[in-house]
Motif scaffolding. Structure first.
Motif, PDB file in Angstrom:
ATOM      1  N   ASP A  75      39.363  -4.522  55.398  1.00 21.23           N
ATOM      2  CA  ASP A  75      39.931  -4.232  56.717  1.00 21.23           C
ATOM      3  C   ASP A  75      39.746  -2.768  57.120  1.00 21.23           C
ATOM      4  O   ASP A  75      40.138  -2.361  58.204  1.00 21.23           O
ATOM      5  N   GLY A  76      39.149  -1.949  56.232  1.00 19.75           N
ATOM      6  CA  GLY A  76      38.934  -0.535  56.537  1.00 19.75           C
ATOM      7  C   GLY A  76      40.136   0.347  56.260  1.00 19.75           C
ATOM      8  O   GLY A  76      40.124   1.532  56.574  1.00 19.75           O
ATOM      9  N   ASN A  77      41.182  -0.211  55.667  1.00 20.77           N
ATOM     10  CA  ASN A  77      42.398   0.554  55.360  1.00 20.77           C
ATOM     11  C   ASN A  77      42.430   0.982  53.902  1.00 20.77           C
ATOM     12  O   ASN A  77      41.824   0.341  53.040  1.00 20.77           O
ATOM     13  N   LEU A  78      43.179   2.046  53.649  1.00 21.40           N
ATOM     14  CA  LEU A  78      43.390   2.504  52.271  1.00 21.40           C
ATOM     15  C   LEU A  78      44.383   1.579  51.576  1.00 21.40           C
ATOM     16  O   LEU A  78      45.426   1.233  52.131  1.00 21.40           O
ATOM     17  N   TRP A  79      44.046   1.217  50.348  1.00 19.44           N
ATOM     18  CA  TRP A  79      44.936   0.409  49.524  1.00 19.44           C
ATOM     19  C   TRP A  79      45.349   1.177  48.274  1.00 19.44           C
ATOM     20  O   TRP A  79      46.183   0.722  47.503  1.00 19.44           O
ATOM     21  N   SER A  80      44.769   2.352  48.069  1.00 22.27           N
ATOM     22  CA  SER A  80      45.185   3.213  46.960  1.00 22.27           C
ATOM     23  C   SER A  80      46.454   3.948  47.377  1.00 22.27           C
ATOM     24  O   SER A  80      46.679   4.213  48.551  1.00 22.27           O
ATOM     25  N   LYS A  81      47.270   4.271  46.381  1.00 28.70           N
ATOM     26  CA  LYS A  81      48.557   4.924  46.630  1.00 28.70           C
ATOM     27  C   LYS A  81      48.638   6.189  45.788  1.00 28.70           C
ATOM     28  O   LYS A  81      48.409   6.164  44.585  1.00 28.70           O
ATOM     29  N   GLY A  82      48.956   7.295  46.404  1.00 25.61           N
ATOM     30  CA  GLY A  82      49.150   8.535  45.651  1.00 25.61           C
ATOM     31  C   GLY A  82      47.848   9.259  45.365  1.00 25.61           C
ATOM     32  O   GLY A  82      46.784   8.946  45.895  1.00 25.61           O
ATOM     33  N   GLU A  83      47.974  10.246  44.480  1.00 30.48           N
ATOM     34  CA  GLU A  83      46.856  11.119  44.132  1.00 30.48           C
ATOM     35  C   GLU A  83      46.106  10.591  42.910  1.00 30.48           C
ATOM     36  O   GLU A  83      46.725  10.038  41.995  1.00 30.48           O
ATOM     37  N   PRO A  84      44.810  10.797  42.857  1.00 30.73           N
ATOM     38  CA  PRO A  84      44.045  10.397  41.666  1.00 30.73           C
ATOM     39  C   PRO A  84      44.370  11.301  40.482  1.00 30.73           C
ATOM     40  O   PRO A  84      44.761  12.459  40.661  1.00 30.73           O
ATOM     41  N   ILE A  85      44.197  10.759  39.281  1.00 35.68           N
ATOM     42  CA  ILE A  85      44.490  11.479  38.046  1.00 35.68           C
ATOM     43  C   ILE A  85      43.248  11.492  37.169  1.00 35.68           C
ATOM     44  O   ILE A  85      42.607  10.454  36.971  1.00 35.68           O
ATOM     45  N   VAL A  86      42.926  12.684  36.634  1.00 37.29           N
ATOM     46  CA  VAL A  86      41.844  12.818  35.653  1.00 37.29           C
ATOM     47  C   VAL A  86      42.488  12.927  34.288  1.00 37.29           C
ATOM     48  O   VAL A  86      43.370  13.752  34.064  1.00 37.29           O
ATOM     49  N   ASP A  87      42.040  12.085  33.355  1.00 36.90           N
ATOM     50  CA  ASP A  87      42.514  12.119  31.980  1.00 36.90           C
ATOM     51  C   ASP A  87      41.301  12.003  31.060  1.00 36.90           C
ATOM     52  O   ASP A  87      40.828  10.905  30.774  1.00 36.90           O
ATOM     53  N   PRO A 136      46.942   3.872  55.845  1.00 37.37           N
ATOM     54  CA  PRO A 136      46.239   4.183  57.092  1.00 37.37           C
ATOM     55  C   PRO A 136      44.754   3.819  57.003  1.00 37.37           C
ATOM     56  O   PRO A 136      44.230   3.550  55.925  1.00 37.37           O
ATOM     57  N   ALA A 137      44.102   3.856  58.154  1.00 35.25           N
ATOM     58  CA  ALA A 137      42.656   3.634  58.184  1.00 35.25           C
ATOM     59  C   ALA A 137      41.980   4.683  57.322  1.00 35.25           C
ATOM     60  O   ALA A 137      42.407   5.839  57.282  1.00 35.25           O
ATOM     61  N   ALA A 138      40.933   4.297  56.606  1.00 35.43           N
ATOM     62  CA  ALA A 138      40.273   5.200  55.656  1.00 35.43           C
ATOM     63  C   ALA A 138      39.751   6.461  56.321  1.00 35.43           C
ATOM     64  O   ALA A 138      39.865   7.548  55.774  1.00 35.43           O
ATOM     65  N   ASN A 139      39.170   6.380  57.509  1.00 33.97           N
ATOM     66  CA  ASN A 139      38.628   7.574  58.135  1.00 33.97           C
ATOM     67  C   ASN A 139      39.712   8.529  58.620  1.00 33.97           C
ATOM     68  O   ASN A 139      39.448   9.687  58.874  1.00 33.97           O
ATOM     69  N   ALA A 140      40.946   8.076  58.746  1.00 33.87           N
ATOM     70  CA  ALA A 140      42.052   8.971  59.112  1.00 33.87           C
ATOM     71  C   ALA A 140      42.399   9.909  57.969  1.00 33.87           C
ATOM     72  O   ALA A 140      43.022  10.938  58.164  1.00 33.87           O
ATOM     73  N   GLN A 141      41.987   9.567  56.746  1.00 35.84           N
ATOM     74  CA  GLN A 141      42.252  10.391  55.569  1.00 35.84           C
ATOM     75  C   GLN A 141      41.096  11.329  55.264  1.00 35.84           C
ATOM     76  O   GLN A 141      41.032  11.910  54.202  1.00 35.84           O
ATOM     77  N   GLY A 142      40.120  11.441  56.145  1.00 31.79           N
ATOM     78  CA  GLY A 142      38.996  12.347  55.924  1.00 31.79           C
ATOM     79  C   GLY A 142      37.834  11.704  55.207  1.00 31.79           C
ATOM     80  O   GLY A 142      37.085  12.370  54.534  1.00 31.79           O
ATOM     81  N   GLY A 143      37.689  10.402  55.304  1.00 31.21           N
ATOM     82  CA  GLY A 143      36.532   9.749  54.703  1.00 31.21           C
ATOM     83  C   GLY A 143      36.920   8.891  53.534  1.00 31.21           C
ATOM     84  O   GLY A 143      38.083   8.652  53.268  1.00 31.21           O
ATOM     85  N   ASN A 144      35.926   8.468  52.808  1.00 29.89           N
ATOM     86  CA  ASN A 144      36.125   7.532  51.713  1.00 29.89           C
ATOM     87  C   ASN A 144      35.958   8.161  50.353  1.00 29.89           C
ATOM     88  O   ASN A 144      35.853   7.472  49.366  1.00 29.89           O
ATOM     89  N   GLY A 145      35.863   9.489  50.287  1.00 36.95           N
ATOM     90  CA  GLY A 145      35.841  10.145  48.991  1.00 36.95           C
ATOM     91  C   GLY A 145      34.480  10.435  48.424  1.00 36.95           C
ATOM     92  O   GLY A 145      34.393  10.851  47.288  1.00 36.95           O
ATOM     93  N   GLY A 146      33.391  10.286  49.166  1.00 38.47           N
ATOM     94  CA  GLY A 146      32.099  10.561  48.563  1.00 38.47           C
ATOM     95  C   GLY A 146      31.061  11.022  49.563  1.00 38.47           C
ATOM     96  O   GLY A 146      30.418  10.214  50.184  1.00 38.47           O
ATOM     97  N   SER A 147      30.919  12.338  49.716  1.00 39.56           N
ATOM     98  CA  SER A 147      29.956  12.819  50.691  1.00 39.56           C
ATOM     99  C   SER A 147      28.874  13.686  50.084  1.00 39.56           C
ATOM    100  O   SER A 147      27.987  14.133  50.783  1.00 39.56           O
ATOM    101  N   GLY A 148      28.914  13.967  48.784  1.00 38.81           N
ATOM    102  CA  GLY A 148      27.858  14.731  48.155  1.00 38.81           C
ATOM    103  C   GLY A 148      27.968  16.221  48.355  1.00 38.81           C
ATOM    104  O   GLY A 148      27.141  16.818  49.009  1.00 38.81           O
ATOM    105  N   ASP A 149      29.015  16.864  47.839  1.00 38.25           N
ATOM    106  CA  ASP A 149      29.200  18.288  47.976  1.00 38.25           C
ATOM    107  C   ASP A 149      28.475  19.084  46.909  1.00 38.25           C
ATOM    108  O   ASP A 149      28.560  20.297  46.888  1.00 38.25           O
TER     109      ASP A 149
END
Length: 184
Positions: A75-87, A136-149
């Motif tokens: 549906d184009g919405n975020l389904w993840s909750k909270g901040e990602p964690i690196v372990d 919210p809609a994924a693009n409202a959060q600044g994208g989908n997390g992968g733009s190649g920086d």
């Protein structure tokens, strides 16, 4: 000095050595990035119920600096909750109960052990709709997390060519520049 070696032969050897060192330095960092070895859910898998956490595992430990990971539904919405964690070698993010059936994308961006940014996407299919509430809609959060920086490989190649060209010009013409003034 080696017998039979001319000034041009020494210059050629110097330029060839500079080229090998430059290209070796440029290729080294580009080949050392982290790589995905698995994910949960597995890439391309079909599941009836979504996971509590979406997880991506890499081949080496990650730096904890600025990780990004989102789970975006059909549906184009975020389904993840909270901040990602690196372990260590693992990146994960909490996922609430999922909603519509269809393909979910897990987009990620992490910092490799060598300091380069690596990003990409994995995906899975939810076969049975859930009752979750989307974010919210994924693009409202600044994208989908992968733009190649990260720094693209072509930058290293151009740098190597410039350095090689400068070394070649110096080797061929550098010692002759001063001779013209002194001979008059």
């Amino acid at each position: 000095m080696i017998r039979g070696t001319t000034r041009w032969g020494r210059r050629f050897a110097l330029v060839a050595t500079l080229l090998m060192v430059t290209l070796g330095a440029a290729a080294g960092p580009a080949a050392a990035h982290s790589a995905v070895v698995s994910s949960d859910p597995a890439d391309g898998a079909t599941v009836e119920v979504g996971p509590q956490r979406a997880t991506i595992t890499f081949n080496e430990p990650l730096q904890p600096n600025f990780p990004a990971m989102t789970v975006v539904g059909p549906d184009g919405n975020l389904w993840s909750k909270g901040e990602p964690i690196v372990d260590g070698r693992t990146l994960s993010v909490a996922v609430g109960e999922l909603g519509p059936a269809g393909r979910y994308r897990m987009a990620y961006r992490v910092t490799s052990a060598d300091g380069h940014v690596v990003d990409g996407e994995r995906g899975f299919t939810l076969s049975r709709a859930g009752n979750g509430t989307p974010g919210p809609a994924a693009n409202a959060q600044g994208g989908n997390g992968g733009s190649g920086d990260g720094i693209p490989v072509w930058v290293y190649i151009v740098g190597a060519i410039v350095l090689f060209g400068g070394g070649l010009a110096f080797a061929l013409f550098g010692s002759n520049l001063g001779k013209g003034k002194n001979q008059r």
